[in-house]
Design a protein around this motif. Structure first.
Motif, PDB file in Angstrom:
ATOM      1  N   MET A  17       0.885  -1.006  -0.281  1.00 37.57           N
ATOM      2  CA  MET A  17      -0.005   0.114  -0.079  1.00 37.57           C
ATOM      3  C   MET A  17       0.547   1.353  -0.232  1.00 37.57           C
ATOM      4  SD  MET A  17      -3.490  -0.433  -0.867  1.00 37.57           S
ATOM      5  CE  MET A  17      -3.610   0.822   0.617  1.00 37.57           C
ATOM      6  N   LEU A  18       2.470   1.508   0.831  1.00 37.95           N
ATOM      7  CA  LEU A  18       2.649   2.769   0.655  1.00 37.95           C
ATOM      8  C   LEU A  18       3.345   2.354  -0.586  1.00 37.95           C
ATOM      9  CD1 LEU A  18       3.655   4.636   3.037  1.00 37.95           C
ATOM     10  CD2 LEU A  18       5.849   2.769   3.544  1.00 37.95           C
ATOM     11  N   MET A  19       3.505   1.204  -0.967  1.00 30.03           N
ATOM     12  CA  MET A  19       4.958   1.689  -2.719  1.00 30.03           C
ATOM     13  C   MET A  19       3.467   1.470  -3.765  1.00 30.03           C
ATOM     14  SD  MET A  19       6.956  -1.411  -2.731  1.00 30.03           S
ATOM     15  CE  MET A  19       6.186  -1.897  -4.026  1.00 30.03           C
ATOM     16  N   ALA A  20       2.332   1.865  -3.638  1.00 30.95           N
ATOM     17  CA  ALA A  20       1.371   1.991  -4.541  1.00 30.95           C
ATOM     18  C   ALA A  20       1.104   3.734  -4.326  1.00 30.95           C
ATOM     19  CB  ALA A  20       0.096   0.896  -3.655  1.00 30.95           C
ATOM     20  N   CYS A  21       0.838   3.437  -2.942  1.00 30.78           N
ATOM     21  CA  CYS A  21       0.671   5.458  -2.713  1.00 30.78           C
ATOM     22  C   CYS A  21       1.749   6.378  -3.132  1.00 30.78           C
ATOM     23  CB  CYS A  21       0.238   5.632  -1.087  1.00 30.78           C
ATOM     24  SG  CYS A  21      -1.200   5.248  -0.142  1.00 30.78           S
ATOM     25  N   GLY A  22       2.868   5.842  -3.091  1.00 36.27           N
ATOM     26  CA  GLY A  22       3.994   6.717  -3.822  1.00 36.27           C
ATOM     27  C   GLY A  22       4.267   6.617  -4.815  1.00 36.27           C
ATOM     28  N   VAL A  23       3.732   5.357  -6.056  1.00 35.05           N
ATOM     29  CA  VAL A  23       3.334   5.868  -7.541  1.00 35.05           C
ATOM     30  C   VAL A  23       2.334   6.202  -7.763  1.00 35.05           C
ATOM     31  CG1 VAL A  23       3.000   4.092  -9.376  1.00 35.05           C
ATOM     32  CG2 VAL A  23       4.937   3.238  -7.878  1.00 35.05           C
ATOM     33  N   LEU A  24       1.106   6.264  -7.046  1.00 40.99           N
ATOM     34  CA  LEU A  24       0.622   7.314  -7.875  1.00 40.99           C
ATOM     35  C   LEU A  24      -0.027   8.890  -7.417  1.00 40.99           C
ATOM     36  CD1 LEU A  24      -2.686   5.419  -6.234  1.00 40.99           C
ATOM     37  CD2 LEU A  24      -2.183   5.649  -8.323  1.00 40.99           C
ATOM     38  N   LEU A  25       0.834   8.735  -6.189  1.00 36.10           N
ATOM     39  CA  LEU A  25       1.497  10.096  -5.617  1.00 36.10           C
ATOM     40  C   LEU A  25       2.529  10.907  -7.117  1.00 36.10           C
ATOM     41  CD1 LEU A  25       1.521  13.065  -4.132  1.00 36.10           C
ATOM     42  CD2 LEU A  25       4.222  12.010  -2.858  1.00 36.10           C
ATOM     43  N   PHE A  26       3.154  10.195  -7.303  1.00 34.85           N
ATOM     44  CA  PHE A  26       4.483  10.264  -8.833  1.00 34.85           C
ATOM     45  C   PHE A  26       3.442  11.026  -9.615  1.00 34.85           C
ATOM     46  CE2 PHE A  26       7.110   9.005 -12.546  1.00 34.85           C
ATOM     47  CZ  PHE A  26       8.227   9.973 -11.905  1.00 34.85           C
ATOM     48  N   ILE A  27       2.683   9.588  -9.976  1.00 37.05           N
ATOM     49  CA  ILE A  27       1.370  10.003 -11.201  1.00 37.05           C
ATOM     50  C   ILE A  27       1.394  11.379 -11.276  1.00 37.05           C
ATOM     51  CG2 ILE A  27      -0.379   8.910 -12.571  1.00 37.05           C
ATOM     52  CD1 ILE A  27       0.674   5.923 -11.988  1.00 37.05           C
ATOM     53  N   GLY A  28       0.081  11.387 -10.289  1.00 37.93           N
ATOM     54  CA  GLY A  28       0.052  12.718  -9.427  1.00 37.93           C
ATOM     55  C   GLY A  28       0.507  13.780 -10.093  1.00 37.93           C
ATOM     56  N   ILE A  29       1.403  13.758  -9.439  1.00 39.51           N
ATOM     57  CA  ILE A  29       2.525  15.032  -9.915  1.00 39.51           C
ATOM     58  C   ILE A  29       3.075  15.334 -11.227  1.00 39.51           C
ATOM     59  CG2 ILE A  29       4.595  15.810  -9.371  1.00 39.51           C
ATOM     60  CD1 ILE A  29       4.858  15.110  -6.900  1.00 39.51           C
ATOM     61  N   ALA A  30       3.372  13.964 -12.237  1.00 39.61           N
ATOM     62  CA  ALA A  30       3.794  14.795 -12.994  1.00 39.61           C
ATOM     63  C   ALA A  30       2.576  14.421 -14.187  1.00 39.61           C
ATOM     64  CB  ALA A  30       4.350  13.163 -14.443  1.00 39.61           C
ATOM     65  N   ILE A  31       1.521  14.394 -13.924  1.00 40.69           N
ATOM     66  CA  ILE A  31       0.210  14.966 -14.797  1.00 40.69           C
ATOM     67  C   ILE A  31       0.010  16.511 -14.097  1.00 40.69           C
ATOM     68  CG2 ILE A  31      -2.386  14.713 -14.349  1.00 40.69           C
ATOM     69  CD1 ILE A  31      -1.765  11.619 -14.396  1.00 40.69           C
ATOM     70  N   PHE A  32       0.419  17.151 -12.876  1.00 39.54           N
ATOM     71  CA  PHE A  32      -0.186  17.770 -12.602  1.00 39.54           C
ATOM     72  C   PHE A  32       1.471  18.908 -13.697  1.00 39.54           C
ATOM     73  CE2 PHE A  32       1.451  21.729 -10.528  1.00 39.54           C
ATOM     74  CZ  PHE A  32      -0.463  22.381 -10.189  1.00 39.54           C
ATOM     75  N   VAL A  33       2.467  18.839 -13.522  1.00 40.33           N
ATOM     76  CA  VAL A  33       3.140  19.067 -14.434  1.00 40.33           C
ATOM     77  C   VAL A  33       2.766  19.154 -15.653  1.00 40.33           C
ATOM     78  CG1 VAL A  33       5.872  19.330 -14.662  1.00 40.33           C
ATOM     79  CG2 VAL A  33       4.986  18.981 -12.238  1.00 40.33           C
ATOM     80  N   VAL A  34       2.372  18.229 -16.702  1.00 38.11           N
ATOM     81  CA  VAL A  34       2.671  17.960 -17.931  1.00 38.11           C
ATOM     82  C   VAL A  34       1.203  19.426 -18.200  1.00 38.11           C
ATOM     83  CG1 VAL A  34       1.761  16.540 -19.682  1.00 38.11           C
ATOM     84  CG2 VAL A  34       3.746  16.201 -18.565  1.00 38.11           C
ATOM     85  N   ASN A  35       0.528  18.289 -16.888  1.00 34.24           N
ATOM     86  CA  ASN A  35      -0.816  19.851 -17.553  1.00 34.24           C
ATOM     87  C   ASN A  35      -0.136  21.201 -17.358  1.00 34.24           C
ATOM     88  OD1 ASN A  35      -3.241  20.330 -18.341  1.00 34.24           O
ATOM     89  ND2 ASN A  35      -3.903  19.895 -16.080  1.00 34.24           N
TER      90      ASN A  35
END
Length: 162
Positions: free
Chosen positions: A34-52
């Motif tokens: 769960m901790l790893m999944a949260c980290g991956v989701l956080l990274f993906i969220g930040i990447a989408i925010f920056v690209v947007n």
């Protein structure tokens, strides 16, 4: 008369042990997962925010609009043109002051181009130092700066405005 086992019923002990092992795996390994999944989701969220943010920036939108006006790019890429997600480069903007050096992928039914933008923002007004497109199929470079209105072009230092 038989004597009871010293530590209780062996069948019950096995059930309790397997239950404890199952809880350990669920909470131990599951917690790590769960901790790893949260980290991956956080990274993906930040990447989408920056690209947007890059996609919606004034230099990106202006470069895309300028590329759409180019007859060479219209001929090579076709209509409709789409701005891709994988923007490369940097954008620094603080209260309307900053710089942008971006590479934007644009695609259409006939092909793809990469538009390279070098811009500077002062007090919310962006001026463009260079804007070129590279046609991926042929490697040909197209200068888009002549399509940029004169008041939006950056004047090289040492020169006076026309």
């Amino acid at each position: 008369m038989s004597t009871p086992p010293p530590f209780g019923d062996p069948g019950n002990i096995r059930r309790e042990n397997s239950s404890a092992i199952g809880k350990g795996v669920a909470f131990g390994c599951g917690g790590c997962m769960m901790l790893m999944a949260c980290g991956v989701l956080l990274f993906i969220g930040i990447a989408i925010f920056v690209v947007n943010m890059l996609l919606r920036s004034e230099p990106s939108e202006f470069a895309f609009q300028t590329a759409q006006k180019s007859e060479v790019i219209q001929r090579e890429v076709g209509e409709p043109m789409k701005l891709g997600w994988f923007i490369a480069g940097s954008l620094k903007d603080f209260n309307g002051n900053g710089t942008a050096k971006l590479s934007l992928p644009i695609s259409g039914p006939k092909g793809e181009v990469s538009v390279h933008v070098d811009a500077e923002g002062k007090q919310g007004r962006w001026t463009y130092k260079s804007m070129t497109a590279t046609i991926r199929k042929t490697g040909e470079h197209v200068d888009l700066l002549p399509l940029v209105p004169l008041e939006r072009r950056a004047i090289p230092s040492g020169e006076s405005p026309p």
